[in-house]
Design a protein around this motif. Structure first.
Motif, PDB file in Angstrom:
ATOM      1  N   ALA A 262     -20.138  -2.874  -9.004  1.00  0.00           N
ATOM      2  CA  ALA A 262     -20.664  -1.528  -9.261  1.00  0.00           C
ATOM      3  C   ALA A 262     -22.051  -1.602  -9.890  1.00  0.00           C
ATOM      4  CB  ALA A 262     -19.713  -0.752 -10.170  1.00  0.00           C
ATOM      5  N   VAL A 263     -22.223  -2.493 -10.857  1.00  0.00           N
ATOM      6  CA  VAL A 263     -23.537  -2.660 -11.482  1.00  0.00           C
ATOM      7  C   VAL A 263     -24.524  -3.248 -10.478  1.00  0.00           C
ATOM      8  CG1 VAL A 263     -24.810  -3.845 -13.311  1.00  0.00           C
ATOM      9  CG2 VAL A 263     -22.553  -2.870 -13.789  1.00  0.00           C
ATOM     10  N   SER A 264     -24.074  -4.193  -9.665  1.00  0.00           N
ATOM     11  CA  SER A 264     -24.958  -4.815  -8.671  1.00  0.00           C
ATOM     12  C   SER A 264     -25.508  -3.781  -7.698  1.00  0.00           C
ATOM     13  CB  SER A 264     -24.202  -5.903  -7.896  1.00  0.00           C
ATOM     14  OG  SER A 264     -23.777  -6.941  -8.742  1.00  0.00           O
ATOM     15  N   TRP A 265     -24.631  -2.931  -7.161  1.00  0.00           N
ATOM     16  CA  TRP A 265     -25.087  -1.915  -6.207  1.00  0.00           C
ATOM     17  C   TRP A 265     -26.010  -0.900  -6.893  1.00  0.00           C
ATOM     18  CZ3 TRP A 265     -25.087  -3.060  -1.426  1.00  0.00           C
ATOM     19  CH2 TRP A 265     -24.029  -3.747  -0.815  1.00  0.00           C
ATOM     20  N   THR A 266     -25.734  -0.595  -8.146  1.00  0.00           N
ATOM     21  CA  THR A 266     -26.601   0.345  -8.864  1.00  0.00           C
ATOM     22  C   THR A 266     -28.004  -0.225  -9.028  1.00  0.00           C
ATOM     23  OG1 THR A 266     -24.660   1.168 -10.087  1.00  0.00           O
ATOM     24  CG2 THR A 266     -26.840   1.737 -10.952  1.00  0.00           C
ATOM     25  N   LEU A 267     -28.113  -1.481  -9.430  1.00  0.00           N
ATOM     26  CA  LEU A 267     -29.427  -2.109  -9.573  1.00  0.00           C
ATOM     27  C   LEU A 267     -30.138  -2.234  -8.222  1.00  0.00           C
ATOM     28  CD1 LEU A 267     -28.607  -4.888 -12.190  1.00  0.00           C
ATOM     29  CD2 LEU A 267     -29.778  -2.708 -12.581  1.00  0.00           C
ATOM     30  N   TYR A 268     -29.368  -2.485  -7.183  1.00  0.00           N
ATOM     31  CA  TYR A 268     -29.944  -2.553  -5.834  1.00  0.00           C
ATOM     32  C   TYR A 268     -30.583  -1.211  -5.458  1.00  0.00           C
ATOM     33  CZ  TYR A 268     -29.799  -2.350  -0.688  1.00  0.00           C
ATOM     34  OH  TYR A 268     -30.103  -2.163   0.636  1.00  0.00           O
ATOM     35  N   LEU A 269     -29.857  -0.127  -5.697  1.00  0.00           N
ATOM     36  CA  LEU A 269     -30.380   1.194  -5.362  1.00  0.00           C
ATOM     37  C   LEU A 269     -31.584   1.555  -6.234  1.00  0.00           C
ATOM     38  CD1 LEU A 269     -26.961   2.980  -4.864  1.00  0.00           C
ATOM     39  CD2 LEU A 269     -28.735   2.742  -3.110  1.00  0.00           C
TER      40      LEU A 269
END
Length: 446
Positions: A262-269
């Motif tokens: 969840a944190v990974s996808w947030t930083l990606y976005l």
């Protein structure tokens, strides 16, 4: 499904072509029905049975029966016990300082890497690798407390077990890779169970000897177990050792990858939308000032950060689908579903339903402003599932994710690594096929 790239993307195509309720073929399942409309999902909200075959891969991990598919009558009191710990503020506050320290350690390593990158070629970080390792360290400390002598060994053993048992879902049975892991996984699982037994024994000894440093005392002066501690609550409730071991294992399994991805996808976005990242950074500067990390109370003031995380989990839900089983006929709009059917919750398709999410492919944290949330059905956003089988650790996961994001975004800017392709795939969670590689640079406020 294979041609579509997996069940998660197959469900997107099903609902785009056939509408909100679709019956589809699934090997070994006579009736498989996927429901992507949040209003129709309300009719399924009380379902409390899971289809055994879909969770059979977890059977070897459980000595007291697969707790993911335990009957509803047994599940309800077990769930109440878990919620008393996982959803409670005392439990979150008790572990917050440790979570902050673990996150800061990762941030310090990334800062060294960012400094090297300023002097030489870029060295991208692999978000999923580092952040799932961080989330496992967090849940390991949360579930097992501070009594574990070798936390790195526990983490390595858990990874070994996870790789083996989840690998069975995505590899051909009998493959060389699978056979090579099996023996190591057996040894790792034995090590994990022995470790949990040691912690349980320590809790019971606390109850007998009056060690008040951790347990505290009641009015009679008798030592009592701290029920804000997961194992402590299970011991105090009289759970048998095998059930305690199973619960700890499943808690670690559920919390390990989900928070990290969840944190990974947030930083990606945020790396792809620097204007949103700038607004998050401004909020962090306003709320935290010169502090590098938030206090627990600060999280309530980081409203735009929370909106950003929720929007990221809409676009990339950590668990892309769930499933329940009907025990009696069920009516969904114009459709009558028979008893014994498998109802799929296509979480990703629900989150991309254009009837409730205009321009659903766009990243717009403002969708989660209070007035916008009030306009939508309550089940339009279900990253942690819903009903009696929803994630007991949802509150804890949000605390962890918001803390990690606050620490990292206060210190760094993130940009996609040039030429790196990010492809979502389903690996028990919504994973990226070749990780999410990002260039990290130090942020200079003002």
């Amino acid at each position: 499904m294979a041609a579509a790239g997996g069940l998660h993307t197959y469900q997107l195509r099903l609902h785009a072509e056939y509408g909100p309720v679709v019956r589809f073929q699934l090997p070994g399942v006579e009736w498989a029905v996927s429901v992507a409309d949040p209003v129709l999902l309300e009719a399924t909200a009380r379902l409390d049975e899971r289809p055994d075959p879909l969770f059979a891969f977890l059977d070897p991990l459980c000595e007291a029966g697969n707790i993911q598919v335990m009957p509803a009558a047994e599940h309800a009191p077990w769930r109440r016990l878990l919620l008393s710990v996982l959803a409670g503020r005392p439990s979150h506050e008790r572990h917050f300082a440790r979570f902050t320290a673990l996150t800061t350690e990762l941030a310090d390593r990334w800062a060294e890497r960012a400094e090297r990158a300023e002097r030489a070629d870029r060295e991208p970080v692999e978000l999923q690798k580092d952040l799932t390792a961080l989330s496992l360290r967090m849940i390991c400390g949360y579930a097992l407390g501070g009594e574990v002598a070798d936390p790195d060994g526990v983490i390595a053993a858990f990874e070994e077990v996870l790789t083996e048992h989840l690998g069975r879902l995505y590899e051909t049975p009998g493959s060389d890779a699978q056979e090579g892991r099996a023996e190591r996984a057996v040894q790792a699982l034995a090590h994990l169970r022995a470790t949990v037994d040691q912690v349980v024994t320590a809790h019971r000894a606390t109850d007998r000897t009056g060690d008040t440093d951790r347990a505290g005392t009641d009015r009679t002066g008798t030592a009592r177990i701290d029920k804000s501690d997961l194992i402590g609550a299970l011991v105090a409730a009289g759970e048998r050792p095998a059930r305690i071991r199973d619960t700890v294992m499943m808690t670690m399994l559920a919390a390990h990858h989900t928070t990290g991805v969840a944190v990974s996808w947030t930083l990606y976005l945020l790396g792809r939308h620097p204007e949103v990242a700038e607004r998050v950074a401004d909020e962090l500067d306003r709320v935290l000032g010169d502090r590098a990390a938030p206090d627990y109370a600060d999280l309530r003031r980081l409203t735009y950060l929370e909106m950003t995380l929720k929007e990221a989990m809409r676009l990339y839900p950590p668990g892309p689908y769930g499933a329940r089983e009907t025990v009696e006929p069920l009516r969904l709009g114009d459709h009558l579903i028979p008893a014994g059917a498998t109802i799929f919750y296509p979480i990703w398709a629900v989150h991309m339903n254009p009837d409730y999410w205009p321009q659903p492919e766009k990243f717009l944290p403002e969708r989660f402003a209070p007035d916008e949330v009030a306009r939508r059905p309550r089940l339009a956003h279900i990253p942690f599932g819903f009903g009696p089988r929803s994630c007991e650790g949802a509150g804890l996961a949000m605390v962890e994710a918001e803390l990690v994001l606050a620490v990292l975004l206060k210190r760094f800017r993130f940009r996609p690594a040039p030429g790196h392709q990010v492809t979502p795939i389903e690996r028990f969670v919504l994973w990226a096929a070749d990780d999410i590689r990002m260039n990290v640079s130090r942020r200079r406020p003002g």
